[in-house]
Motif scaffolding. Structure first.
Motif, PDB file in Angstrom:
ATOM      1  N   VAL A   1      -2.084  -0.803   4.820  1.00 36.64           N
ATOM      2  CA  VAL A   1      -1.734   0.185   3.798  1.00 36.64           C
ATOM      3  C   VAL A   1      -3.021   0.827   3.304  1.00 36.64           C
ATOM      4  O   VAL A   1      -4.074   0.191   3.253  1.00 36.64           O
ATOM      5  CB  VAL A   1      -0.964  -0.454   2.621  1.00 36.64           C
ATOM      6  N   SER A   2      -2.942   2.095   2.952  1.00 36.24           N
ATOM      7  CA  SER A   2      -4.127   2.855   2.557  1.00 36.24           C
ATOM      8  C   SER A   2      -4.235   2.933   1.043  1.00 36.24           C
ATOM      9  O   SER A   2      -3.249   3.213   0.351  1.00 36.24           O
ATOM     10  CB  SER A   2      -4.066   4.267   3.151  1.00 36.24           C
TER      11      SER A   2
ATOM     12  N   THR B   1       6.888   3.255  13.343  1.00 39.62           N
ATOM     13  CA  THR B   1       6.194   2.971  12.093  1.00 39.62           C
ATOM     14  C   THR B   1       5.511   4.231  11.583  1.00 39.62           C
ATOM     15  O   THR B   1       5.177   5.136  12.360  1.00 39.62           O
ATOM     16  CB  THR B   1       5.161   1.846  12.251  1.00 39.62           C
TER      17      THR B   1
ATOM     18  N   SER C   1       1.223  -4.385   9.141  1.00 37.92           N
ATOM     19  CA  SER C   1       0.600  -3.076   9.253  1.00 37.92           C
ATOM     20  C   SER C   1      -0.236  -2.802   8.009  1.00 37.92           C
ATOM     21  O   SER C   1       0.060  -3.295   6.921  1.00 37.92           O
ATOM     22  CB  SER C   1       1.673  -1.989   9.413  1.00 37.92           C
TER      23      SER C   1
ATOM     24  N   SER D   1      -4.685   3.352  11.897  1.00 40.84           N
ATOM     25  CA  SER D   1      -4.767   3.486  10.439  1.00 40.84           C
ATOM     26  C   SER D   1      -5.448   4.803  10.102  1.00 40.84           C
ATOM     27  O   SER D   1      -6.392   5.213  10.785  1.00 40.84           O
ATOM     28  CB  SER D   1      -5.569   2.325   9.823  1.00 40.84           C
TER      29      SER D   1
ATOM     30  N   SER E   1       2.579   5.394   8.264  1.00 42.80           N
ATOM     31  CA  SER E   1       1.717   5.007   7.149  1.00 42.80           C
ATOM     32  C   SER E   1       1.210   6.292   6.524  1.00 42.80           C
ATOM     33  O   SER E   1       1.344   7.373   7.117  1.00 42.80           O
ATOM     34  CB  SER E   1       0.557   4.130   7.634  1.00 42.80           C
TER      35      SER E   1
ATOM     36  N   THR F   1      -8.219   1.095   4.425  1.00 46.57           N
ATOM     37  CA  THR F   1      -6.990   0.429   4.845  1.00 46.57           C
ATOM     38  C   THR F   1      -7.117  -1.071   4.637  1.00 46.57           C
ATOM     39  O   THR F   1      -8.161  -1.665   4.948  1.00 46.57           O
ATOM     40  CB  THR F   1      -6.674   0.718   6.322  1.00 46.57           C
TER      41      THR F   1
ATOM     42  N   SER G   1       9.117  -4.692   3.944  1.00 45.16           N
ATOM     43  CA  SER G   1       8.309  -3.792   3.127  1.00 45.16           C
ATOM     44  C   SER G   1       8.871  -3.809   1.706  1.00 45.16           C
ATOM     45  O   SER G   1      10.034  -4.171   1.497  1.00 45.16           O
ATOM     46  CB  SER G   1       8.294  -2.371   3.692  1.00 45.16           C
TER      47      SER G   1
END
Length: 374
Positions: free
Chosen positions: A199-200, A99, A197, A143, A101, A205, A308
């Protein structure tokens, strides 16, 4: 008449002009002269360049089969389905990723089984291996965000664990890139689970979370206050087997995709927030926007389960990724498609190597940044 060179300009004017040049181009010019090399590392210049960077500089990535690929163009503008995806090349090197991010143009990369954690700036090529306090565990999640008060980049490590009395608790640690050090945050007993997961957005986050009693909700981790905050979602569901996936729209808004997969519903709904303010304090969902897609219209061979997505709010279409077995032969594939209320177009299909729940494809877009890691 003498021709003036940019090097003849006053330093302030030269800096103002260069701040408007896309970061990727500046990165290629950093060795032109010592003055520019120093300027491009100045945090004030980097911040100004981020604010002035054109949306035209936005780039896209795909994580597929544990590898990261660069994709030509801005996947947010996904309304043109006449052209297939154009891959510019493989970006990941010697990292078996499951993964990634991103925040401010920086990528946080988790390797398979959490064997390593890397912060990477694809624009400058800088990488930084983040060493654990003791060791990373397979349940750990991470994160990347920043502290508004100092613009200091931080990494949150969190995970669900059981103590000797078999009671579940959430263990949290905070890593600061500036000091290269970890510290413990207060652990707590959870009454919810994280469904995707994070996201920013604006340095914080966001997670989709929920529990049997409270249903689904939005969980935000505030990197300035270093605390979790519960926020509402635009839909209600008390079925923990539903899926909710988050995405960021052009670094300005948040969107959420909801599906009731176990009810054998092939309907997907996507909502989007209003523009989130610079401090990330105000978040409200648009009441006049929802993208509803009934995939049964398109007579697909399998149920869609979005892993996603990216939303084109203006054209009201989405680019989605999932894993499917189209021919029901036990041969799963990573699939990317563009979908709207009345259209569906598959634009990518790839065999999965070592299929698993942690091998779902992921698409993201970002504006390259000169942010210095070390």
């Amino acid at each position: 008449m003498m021709m003036m060179m940019i090097s003849d300009l006053p330093n302030d004017l030269e800096s103002e002009i260069l701040a408007r040049v896309p970061a990727k181009s500046l990165s290629q010019l950093k060795t032109t002269c010592k003055r520019w090399y120093t300027l491009f590392k100045d945090p004030k210049f980097v911040e100004k360049n981020k604010k002035m960077s054109s949306e035209a500089a936005r780039e896209s990535m795909l994580l597929s089969n544990h590898e990261v690929y660069s994709i030509a163009g801005d996947l947010h503008s996904s309304g043109d389905v006449s052209q297939p995806l154009e891959f510019a090349g493989k970006l990941s090197k010697d990292l078996d990723l499951y993964t990634i991010s991103h925040c401010d143009g920086l990528m946080l990369c988790q390797a398979k089984n959490n064997s390593s954690l890397v912060v990477w700036n694809p624009c400058t090529g800088e990488t930084k291996m983040i060493k654990p306090r003791t060791r990373y565990q397979i349940r750990d999640r991470f994160s990347l965000g920043y502290d508004d008060s100092r613009r200091g980049y931080k990494i949150l490590r969190y995970g669900y664990y059981q103590n000797e009395e078999k009671v579940w608790f959430v263990e949290c640690e905070m890593y600061e890139l500036s000091s290269d050090s970890w510290r413990f945050l207060e652990s707590f007993a959870p009454d919810y689970g994280m469904y995707c997961s994070g996201v920013s957005l604006r340095g914080d986050t966001y997670f989709a979370a929920g529990g049997k009693e409270m249903g689904f909700f939005l969980m935000k981790f505030d990197f300035t206050e270093e605390r979790f905050v519960r926020l509402p979602l635009p839909f209600q569901s008390f079925d923990p087997e539903d899926t909710a996936v988050l995405s960021v729209v052009r670094d300005e808004k948040l969107s959420v995709c909801h599906q009731d997969i176990l009810a054998w519903s092939n309907v997907m709904r996507i909502w989007v927030t209003n523009k989130v303010d610079e401090e990330g304090k105000v978040l409200s969902w648009r009441k006049d926007f929802v993208l509803t897609v009934d995939f049964d219209k398109f007579q697909l061979p399998c149920v869609v389960n979005v892993a996603s997505f990216l939303l084109d709010e203006e054209k009201k279409v989405a680019m989605c990724c999932d894993v499917c077995d189209e021919e029901m032969k036990g041969e799963e594939k990573n699939r990317i498609y563009i979908v709207g209320e009345d259209m569906y177009k598959q634009v990518y299909n790839d065999d999965i190597v070592n299929a698993s729940l942690l091998n779902c494809p992921l698409v993201l877009t970002y504006v390259p940044s000169l942010v210095h890691i070390h």
